[in-house]
Design an enzyme around this catalytic site. Structure first.
Site, PDB file in Angstrom:
ATOM      1  CD  GLN A  50      -2.463  -1.421   2.610  1.00 18.44           C
ATOM      2  OE1 GLN A  50      -2.700  -0.704   3.288  1.00 18.44           O
ATOM      3  NE2 GLN A  50      -3.117  -2.627   2.190  1.00 18.44           N
ATOM      4  CG  HIS A  93      -2.867  -0.841   7.548  1.00 12.15           C
ATOM      5  ND1 HIS A  93      -3.231  -1.821   9.339  1.00 12.15           N
ATOM      6  CD2 HIS A  93      -3.186  -0.978   6.672  1.00 12.15           C
ATOM      7  CE1 HIS A  93      -4.276  -1.979   8.540  1.00 12.15           C
ATOM      8  NE2 HIS A  93      -4.380  -1.610   7.080  1.00 12.15           N
ATOM      9  CD  GLU A  95     -13.743   3.933  13.867  1.00 14.43           C
ATOM     10  OE1 GLU A  95     -14.510   2.669  14.326  1.00 14.43           O
ATOM     11  OE2 GLU A  95     -13.402   5.202  14.235  1.00 14.43           O
ATOM     12  CE1 TYR A 122      -9.994  -7.369   6.478  1.00 17.32           C
ATOM     13  CE2 TYR A 122      -8.209  -7.569   7.916  1.00 17.32           C
ATOM     14  CZ  TYR A 122      -8.503  -6.791   7.080  1.00 17.32           C
ATOM     15  OH  TYR A 122      -8.638  -5.551   6.741  1.00 17.32           O
TER      16      TYR A 122
END
Length: 379
Positions: A91, A157, A250, A271
């Protein structure tokens, strides 16, 4: 002669792929307003960030490490030289881009990216804030402003979005780097939203500036992976949107020193099982989201819309959705509560990542299929 002809064909094809005339791909209606979606550019890589440098100049970043300038009226693209060297893995890569309120006079363009750092014989990476200036087709005077204490060999992340409050401060977000306890540890930048002065120094009124066990740049913590961040100047509210695990994305209203709960409280599940993440959905001393999504939409970036071209949307939150493939619109009341949701552009089936507003009030968005699209009103 044949060689020259072949070269001419190749060059013509290259420039054809770097420019596209806007064409309408969808017309729809929302709240008694008709809008159309146009293709502005395509055949790009994953466009992670976009910012308007001028009405006819969009600066964009590709996660793979390239950056460029797009002229939206013609679709003309120019890739730039220079820029930070990134570790484009998982990512990570070249992430957000933003300009501050003094851009017209100081020329600084701000970036976040995953910086490769060699530790012994291993390459790790840390979310890093940098800035540079644009000179022709090159980025110059590049400097790292903060190499955060988020070093990890994980490809997960990184965050990371940038926002300015117009009062001399810059915010940017960092994910927990795939290690959940980071988000509750004030000794790491991972899992937090940071606040700096525009020159990169630490403001004296940051909430943890005088706590020895805490890093002074931290503004809020307990975040999993905030990939949307926007400061709404009229209301002086800082909004974020972050990825949950399986469920539990969120939208949060960010205030200093507050703990947003990850991974102790969550609306998501593991998960590979039906077990809930954390202890529960609520705990004293930890903040509740303004809105949570179950199942996950997998959010992209976030804006608060000004209402210039679409008055009925004024003050609404817009976010891209990757997993659920739509543009998410959320109505917010005067007290900051979420009161209604609408999912736009579902027919396109595109993973929508970056969302920005143009000076005219049109909404531009990027998709992971390498497109930049534009929403305009139908007159």
């Amino acid at each position: 002669m044949l060689k020259i002809l072949i070269q001419t064909i190749i060059i013509s094809f290259f420039y054809a792929t770097q420019s596209v005339s806007a064409n309408v791909i969808l017309q729809a209606q929302s709240k008694e307003m008709q809008y159309k979606v146009e293709t502005v550019a395509e055949r790009l890589r994953v466009v992670w960030g976009m910012v308007f440098l001028a009405p006819e100049k969009i600066f964009f970043t590709e996660r793979s490490g390239k950056s460029g300038i797009l002229v939206p009226s013609s679709g003309e693209l120019t890739y730039l030289h220079g820029g930070p060297k990134v570790r484009a893995s998982g990512q990570g890569g070249l992430l957000d881009v933003a300009v501050g309120p003094k851009y017209k006079t100081d020329g600084w363009i701000y970036f976040t990216y995953s910086k490769p750092i060699k530790v012994k014989d291993q390459i790790k990476s840390a979310t890093t804030l940098a800035r540079a200036k644009l000179q022709g087709a090159a980025l110059v005077e590049l400097e790292d402003m903060l190499v955060t204490k988020s070093l990890s060999d994980s490809g997960y992340h990184f965050g990371s979005r940038i926002a300015f409050d117009g009062e001399g401060h810059l915010f940017f977000s960092i994910g927990d780097r795939g290690h959940r306890p980071n988000a509750q540890n004030l000794g790491t930048h991972s899992g937090s939203i940071l606040r700096l002065k525009i020159d990169g120094s630490v403001p004296n009124d940051n909430p943890f500036v005088n706590r020895k066990e805490a890093l002074p740049e931290i503004w809020s913590y307990g975040h999993r992976n905030p990939q949307g961040l926007f400061y709404d100047k009229p209301t002086k509210r800082l909004w974020s949107i972050e990825h949950g695990p399986r469920g539990g994305d969120e939208i949060n209203l960010i205030n200093p020193s507050l703990n947003y709960g990850w991974p102790i409280i969550s609306y998501g599940k593991e998960y590979f099982s039906t077990a809930q993440v954390g202890e529960s959905t609520h705990k004293e001393g930890m903040e509740q989201p303004v809105k949570y999504f179950v199942p996950s939409i997998a959010p992209g970036s976030l804006i608060v819309y000004s209402g210039k071209a679409f008055p009925a949307w004024k003050g609404n939150l817009f976010s891209g959705a990757l997993a659920e493939r739509h543009l998410n619109r959320l109505e917010i009341d005067m007290d900051g509560n979420a009161i209604a949701e609408e999912r736009l552009l579902e027919k396109l089936r595109e993973r929508i990542r970056a969302v920005v507003e143009s000076p005219e009030g049109w909404i531009y968005l990027s998709t992971d299929m390498g497109k930049i699209l534009r929403l305009k009103p139908v007159k």
